[in-house]
Design a protein around this motif. Structure first.
Motif, mmCIF file in Angstrom:
data_model
loop_
_atom_site.group_PDB
_atom_site.id
_atom_site.type_symbol
_atom_site.label_atom_id
_atom_site.label_comp_id
_atom_site.label_asym_id
_atom_site.label_seq_id
_atom_site.Cartn_x
_atom_site.Cartn_y
_atom_site.Cartn_z
ATOM 1 N N HIS A 22 7.606 -5.588 0.442
ATOM 2 C CA HIS A 22 8.302 -4.327 0.168
ATOM 3 C C HIS A 22 8.004 -3.389 1.318
ATOM 4 N N GLY A 23 9.020 -2.763 1.841
ATOM 5 C CA GLY A 23 8.879 -1.937 3.031
ATOM 6 C C GLY A 23 8.283 -0.563 2.823
ATOM 7 N N ALA A 24 7.589 -0.340 1.710
ATOM 8 C CA ALA A 24 6.948 0.950 1.456
ATOM 9 C C ALA A 24 5.609 0.697 0.782
ATOM 10 N N THR A 25 4.762 1.713 0.732
ATOM 11 C CA THR A 25 3.460 1.543 0.093
ATOM 12 C C THR A 25 3.580 1.500 -1.426
ATOM 13 N N ALA A 26 4.631 2.097 -1.973
ATOM 14 C CA ALA A 26 4.860 2.089 -3.415
ATOM 15 C C ALA A 26 6.358 2.204 -3.677
ATOM 16 N N PRO A 27 6.839 1.585 -4.751
ATOM 17 C CA PRO A 27 8.261 1.705 -5.072
ATOM 18 C C PRO A 27 8.630 3.126 -5.467
ATOM 19 N N GLU A 28 9.876 3.440 -5.264
ATOM 20 C CA GLU A 28 10.416 4.730 -5.680
ATOM 21 C C GLU A 28 11.613 4.440 -6.575
ATOM 22 N N LEU A 29 11.394 4.511 -7.888
ATOM 23 C CA LEU A 29 12.457 4.182 -8.828
ATOM 24 C C LEU A 29 13.461 5.329 -8.883
ATOM 25 N N PRO A 30 14.760 5.005 -8.841
ATOM 26 C CA PRO A 30 15.772 6.073 -8.842
ATOM 27 C C PRO A 30 15.848 6.790 -10.187
ATOM 28 N N GLU A 31 16.193 8.051 -10.118
ATOM 29 C CA GLU A 31 16.437 8.824 -11.339
ATOM 30 C C GLU A 31 17.725 8.317 -11.986
ATOM 31 N N PRO A 32 17.835 8.383 -13.309
ATOM 32 C CA PRO A 32 19.050 7.882 -13.987
ATOM 33 C C PRO A 32 20.347 8.442 -13.427
ATOM 34 N N LYS A 33 20.367 9.702 -13.034
ATOM 35 C CA LYS A 33 21.606 10.308 -12.530
ATOM 36 C C LYS A 33 22.018 9.753 -11.165
#
Length: 146
Positions: free
Chosen positions: A92-103
Motif C-alpha cells: 500500500h502506497g501510504a502509511t495508513a489507509p484513508e477510507l472515503p467518506e460516504p458522500k
C-alpha cells in the motif's frame, strides 16, 4: 449462473509482518454484514488484476496498491453468481489507509467502515461466515507454516 472475478490483497504491517491490514464491511452489506476481512474488489470487464488493485487502492483505501505474489485462489457459489477470487500479497502506497467518506463514494462498490492491523487469526470469524478472502488467507497462512 455467471462468474464474477475478484481480487483480495494481504498487506502486511511495515514494521510487524505478523499483522495484516483488515477492513470491516458495512452493517448493511448484502453478503457479509459487519464482517472483518481483507481489502477486495471485483474485476471489471477488460480490466487486469493490476488495474483492479489500483482502483481498489485509490477509491477504497486512499493510496495505490501494488500486487505482489499470488498466494491463493478459489471459487464460491453466491446467491446470484459464482465468485472466483485470487488472493495476492500486496503493498500500500501510504502509511495508513484513508477510507472515503460516504458522500465521496462514486460507484456501487462495497466501501469499508473501519480498518485495523490484525493477526491472520482474526479472519477466522469472517471465514466461518463465508468470506472467501478470509478463507483463502487462512489457507495460505497454513501452507506457509507447513
Amino acid at each position: 449462473m455467471h462468474t464474477v472475478h475478484a481480487i483480495a490483497v494481504v498487506i502486511t504491517h511495515p514494521l510487524d509482518d505478523s499483522l495484516m491490514l483488515t477492513v470491516q464491511r458495512p452493517d448493511d452489506d448484502e453478503d457479509l454484514p459487519g464482517v472483518w476481512g481483507l481489502p477486495a474488489t471485483s474485476i471489471r470487464l477488460n480490466e487486469s488484476a493490476n488495474g483492479a488493485a489500483h482502483r481498489l487502492g485509490i477509491l477504497k483505501m486512499g493510496a495505490d496498491i501494488t500486487l505482489g505474489t499470488l498466494l491463493a485462489e478459489g471459487t464460491q457459489e453466491r446467491s446470484t453468481h459464482q465468485l472466483a477470487m485470487r488472493l495476492y500479497a500486496a503493498s500500500h502506497g501510504a502509511t495508513a489507509p484513508e477510507l472515503p467518506e460516504p458522500k465521496n463514494r462514486i460507484d456501487d462498490a462495497t466501501y469499508y467502515t473501519e480498518w485495523k492491523w490484525a493477526p491472520s487469526e482474526s479472519l477466522s470469524a469472517g471465514a466461518e461466515m463465508g468470506s472467501l478472502c478470509c478463507q483463502l488467507a487462512l489457507q495460505s497462512n497454513q501452507k506457509e507454516r507447513a
